[in-house]
Structure formats: structure tokens, C-alpha cells
Enzyme design. Structure first.
Site, PDB file in Angstrom:
ATOM      1  N   SER A  58       4.594   2.557   7.912  1.00 16.79           N
ATOM      2  CA  SER A  58       4.238   1.415   7.069  1.00 16.79           C
ATOM      3  C   SER A  58       5.429   0.907   6.282  1.00 16.79           C
ATOM      4  CB  SER A  58       3.137   1.789   6.085  1.00 16.79           C
ATOM      5  OG  SER A  58       1.883   1.613   6.647  1.00 16.79           O
ATOM      6  N   ASP A  74      -0.015  -7.616   1.209  1.00 18.13           N
ATOM      7  CA  ASP A  74       0.403  -6.220   1.394  1.00 18.13           C
ATOM      8  C   ASP A  74       1.925  -6.106   1.482  1.00 18.13           C
ATOM      9  OD1 ASP A  74       0.180  -3.513   1.591  1.00 18.13           O
ATOM     10  OD2 ASP A  74      -0.393  -3.483   3.702  1.00 18.13           O
ATOM     11  N   HIS A  87       0.818  -1.217   0.000  1.00 19.38           N
ATOM     12  CA  HIS A  87       0.000   0.000   0.000  1.00 19.38           C
ATOM     13  C   HIS A  87       0.851   1.266   0.000  1.00 19.38           C
ATOM     14  CE1 HIS A  87       0.449  -0.159   4.502  1.00 19.38           C
ATOM     15  NE2 HIS A  87       0.465   1.154   4.362  1.00 19.38           N
TER      16      HIS A  87
END
Length: 515
Positions: free
Chosen positions: A247, A173, A143
Site C-alpha cells: 500500500s 486515500d 490508510h
């Protein structure tokens, strides 16, 4: 890729840990808030964890080992215009708009908005990553780079390098990048996430809010968390503060080895509240090895909709203990349909691997290469059997049901099933229209549910359509009533109802004793 919505049932800001950060946010915030404001925000969003102790009194040796291999990943994406048409990330159309307003509002600072004359058709987003190969191989979240037109990596020493996307996988992901450097780059080693225990100390390293590489400490709060974001959810829950921008950054153990990838947070206010989630290293390492070969990953496909086997379900179908994956629906023309898998089957084994729950089956099937032949252990009608199936390719194409001819509705309306607390009725043309049912839908419609009876406790809702009782199809309220009564007379502790609800089909076991 839009942010994963985790723990949706709480209906609060459930945010991707370090989800995409629009660059004007960082710049405007630094200009408007100044150093004092920044210190205030960091202090309020990164709550210190009491009782954390480092080996020999300091985590410095661990940080010295891992931090040089941690990078910042900056991507450029094409801006999406919202209602105002200016492409602003705060135009009310962005999935990040709500939580950014919450975050800045909590600090008494208005959410920044770039003036129209400064709007650009491009937006920058920020994440983290870590180097696993001295040749410039980098791991991050999918992402972070999804939809990027260009990717830039900033090394720990400040060197900026253009990066190429080698491969990515939305289901896990994960993404792999590659940069070219003039010298071998520092790397971090993979650790063994299977050895992690609740209470083990961990460090999260990344670039929250774009302020620079940051290290936070905490412990493993839980293992095996399912956030309903994909078929492979098996997250490590941590209380080490992670925020937007973390992230793709590594979660390391006290030896400096990567035992997870920081991916998501759960937050009611936009900042870290000590509930973060990381992809386990043992899961990520296998996927990364495939992605390093380039492109996407092909997953196996069986074509069944499955659900857990509860104690009530096990009792209803004659299993001596709960376990396996209950088949609620078989997709027409799928590998499962061709192999003879039926609705109501319980898959207890796949390819020699024990299946304890639906997640086990999802992962086992996905890990098989399309075209492989596998043997399934199945419990059907009180007997164990073996079925061979050719695993297909998961294309995620939508399958539609064919329409049949309209049948005459039964005249037996409003039948009661008092032992379960259900009021059933037949499917009439009006009900078919109200519930948006297909022309060939048959069954008994749940008209009323007694909140004090067993059916309500089991989750049966008005508007559900009961299509089978103990795996026997029913076409009317009278048939459903008779089948439930027969199940009760047989001495069973519960009855298994197959229910159509919206676009899904599920089994619900309703105990007689609680009725």
C-alpha cells in the site's frame, strides 16, 4: 482508518492492498516458518504472470530508475483492546484477524499470537511510499498512516528517518509525509495515467509483508474500476502481484514514471490472486499538490443523492439517450435545495462540464471550492433548463428529517398492479412499526413481488415504499396503482418509481413491455 471493504456483494475477503501489517506478524512468521517457509509463502501468493516481456529483455533499467525513490513506511499506533483485553491484533476484534488466519492457515502455519506478557499498548503497521521531492516529500496511502502516533520512513539504502504528516485525504486515500535528510534524496517522476491502455506493461514496487523492497511485473487489466470505497473511485486494475505492505507504493510504467499508487487487492484467500488496484497518477498528483500545502482538503457539497440514468429511466422521463445523474433525493437545507433542485431532475452538466454519470457529478462538485457559484444543466419534465447553485462545504454531518403528524391510513388494502407484478398495500400503524418508518412517511408499501414479472427484474423488493410515480407523489396504494395505470395508457415504455428503502431513496424504472 479501517480497511476499505471492496466488492462487498461477493462477501469474500476483499482486502486493502497492503493493508496495515501488525509487526508481530512479520517477526513471529520469520521465527516460526524460517527461510523455507517464507519461500513457500512468497511462491504461492505471488503467481508469475506468463507472457510478460521487458524492453530489451530486462526491466532492470526501469527498476534502477524508480526503486531508489521507494520507501518503507512504518507507523506506531495505539493498540485497541478486544474481548480479551490484551490489545492483540488476533483477539477476534481486529478487522485483519480473519484474513490473517486465512493466510497462515492456507500455508499450514498457525496464525501467530504474541504472549500476554509481551503485549504492548502500541502496535506497529507497515506500508510503502515514494519520494516526489528531493527535499524529502513522500507520497503514500492515507490508510497506511491513519491514526499513527509516530511515523518512520526507511529509505532504499536502509537509512531510517522520522517523518512528519504534512497532509492527508481519506476520500482519495492519499497522504503526504516529509523527512529531513542530510542530502538531496532520489525522486521518481509522475507519469500520465490518462495515456495508459489496457494491456500496457507495469511494475509494482513496495515492501510486501515486510520482507523488503520487491518488484513485480504485470499489465493493466482494466481502467475506471469503481470499488465503492469513496466518491472518487477510478482505479487502474492490474495483475502485477501486490500484497499486504505494498500500500502506498508506486505503480510505474516501462519508463520508470509513476502512473499509479498501489492501494487495494481483491482476494478470497488473503494473498495476491492477480486482481490489484491503483489510484491513477493524474488523480493523485492534483490531490498531492494540495496536500503539500498542509492540512486537509475541503470539498464542495451540493446535497443530492444521485443514481445512474438507465435506458429505461431515460425512456420514462423523455430523454433520447441515457446519461447524466438522476436526483433521487435532495437534502433539506442543502445548497441543492436552496437552488431549487428537485427530486427527479437529471443533472446533465455542471460548471460547463458534461455529466455522463453520477461519478462525473461527484468529482465535479468535490473539485469546486466551497462558496463558488456554479451553473447546472438540468432535465426536468421533458425540458432542459439552467440552475445556478452556491456550492457548500462537505462536512459529512448527518441530516435528519422532521416528523409530521400521523395521517389516517387508507382502507384500500392489497391492490394489485398485474402489469408490473407488484402487490401494494397502504402504510398502517403495524407496517409503520415493522418497517421502522417515520411518522410522516407516505406512500404504497410493496407487499409482494412476482419473480417472473418486470418489477422483480428491475429490483423492486418487498418492504420497499413507493413514494412517487413518474415524479408525482403518491400517498396510498390506490394512488400508486392509478398513476402506474395512467403511465401505461400514455404509451410510455416504462414507468419511473421513486422508492424508499431503508435509509436510502432511489429511482427504479420498470418497463411495461417486460411485464
Amino acid at each position: 482508518m479501517s480497511p476499505i471493504s471492496i466488492l462487498r456483494r461477493h462477501r469474500v475477503a476483499a482486502l486493502l492492498g497492503a493493508a496495515l501489517i501488525i509487526s508481530p506478524v512479520v517477526v513471529s512468521f520469520a521465527q516460526n516458518a524460517g527461510n523455507a517457509g517464507l519461500s513457500n509463502v512468497v511462491a504461492t501468493t505471488q503467481t508469475p504472470v506468463a507472457g510478460i516481456t521487458a524492453p530489451n529483455g530486462s526491466f532492470a533499467p526501469v527498476v534502477a530508475t524508480a526503486k531508489p525513490a521507494v520507501v518503507t513506511v512504518t507507523t506506531v499506533m495505539k493498540a485497541q483492546a478486544g474481548p480479551t483485553g490484551d490489545g492483540s491484533p488476533f483477539d477476534g476484534n481486529s478487522p485483519f484477524d480473519q484474513y490473517f488466519q486465512q493466510f497462515f492457515g492456507d500455508q499450514g502455519i498457525p496464525a501467530p499470537k504474541t504472549p500476554p506478557q509481551q503485549q504492548s499498548p502500541r502496535q506497529e503497521a507497515l506500508g510503502s511510499g515514494f519520494i516526489v521531492g528531493s527535499d524529502g516529500t513522500i507520497v503514500t496511502n492515507n490508510h497506511v498512516v491513519d491514526g499513527a502516533t509516530s511515523i518512520k520512513v526507511t529509505l532504499d539504502d536502509g537509512t531510517e528517518l522520522p517523518a512528519k504528516l504534512v497532509g492527508h485525504d481519506a476520500k482519495n486515500d492519499l497522504a503526504v509525509l516529509k523527512v529531513k535528510a542530510s542530502k538531496p534524496l532520489p525522486t521518481v517522476k509522475w507519469g500520465d495515467s490518462d495515456k495508459l491502455m489496457t494491456g500496457d506493461q507495469v511494475l509494482a514496487i513496495g515492501n510486501p509483508f515486510g520482507i523488503g523492497t520487491t518488484v513485480t511485473a504485470g499489465i493493466v487489466s482494466a481502467r475506471g474500476r469503481d470499488l465503492h470505497s469513496g466518491p472518487f473511485d477510478d482505479f487502474i486494475q492490474i495483475d502485477a502481484p501486490i500484497n499486504h505492505g505494498n500500500s502506498g507504493g508506486p505503480l510505474v510504467d516501462v519508463s520508470g514514471n509513476v502512473i499509479g499508487i498501489d492501494t487495494a487487492i481483491f482476494s478470497p484467500n488473503g494473498g495476491s490472486v492477480g486482481v490489484g488496484f491503483a489510484i491513477p497518477s493524474n488523480q493523485a498528483q492534483k490531490v498531492v499538490a494540495k496536500l503539500m500545502k498542509g492540512g486537509d482538503i475541503e470539498y464542495g457539497y451540493l446535497g443530492v443523492q444521485i443514481q445512474p440514468v438507465t435506458q429505461d429511466v431515460a425512456s420514462a422521463i423523455g430523454l433520447d439517450h441515457p446519461g447524466g445523474a438522476l436526483v433521487a433525493q435532495v437534502t433539506d437545507g442543502s445548497p441543492a435545495a436552496k437552488a431549487g433542485i428537485e427530486t427527479g431532475d437529471v443533472i446533465t452538466g455542471f460548471g460547463g462540464q458534461e455529466i455522463k454519470d453520477p461519478k462525473d457529478l461527484s468529482r465535479a462538485v468535490a473539485d469546486v471550492s466551497p462558496g463558488a457559484k456554479e451553473t447546472l444543466s438540468v432535465w426536468r419534465n421533458g425540458k432542459a433548463m439552467q440552475i445556478s447553485a452556491d456550492v457548500g462545504r462537505n462536512t459529512e454531518d448527518a441530516q435528519t428529517a422532521s416528523n409530521g403528524e400521523e395521517g389516517k391510513p387508507s382502507t384500500e388494502q392489497g391492490l394489485r398492479v398485474p402489469s408490473l407484478g407488484l402487490g401494494l398495500t397502504d402504510i398502517t400503524p403495524d407496517i409503520r412499526q415493522q418497517l421502522n418508518l417515520t411518522d410522516n412517511q407516505r406512500g404504497a408499501v410493496v407487499e409482494r413481488v412476482n419473480p417472473d414479472k418486470a418489477a422483480s427484474s428491475a429490483g423492486i423488493e418487498p418492504g420497499d415504499v413507493i413514494v412517487a410515480v413518474d415524479r408525482t407523489p403518491v400517498k396510498s396504494a390506490r394512488q400508486a396503482n392509478q398513476a402506474i395505470a395512467e403511465a401505461g395508457k400514455s404509451g410510455k415504455k416504462s414507468v419511473l418509481l421513486l422508492v424508499d428503502r431503508g435509509d436510502a431513496q432511489i429511482f427504479v424504472a420498470v418497463p411495461f413491455a417486460a411485464g
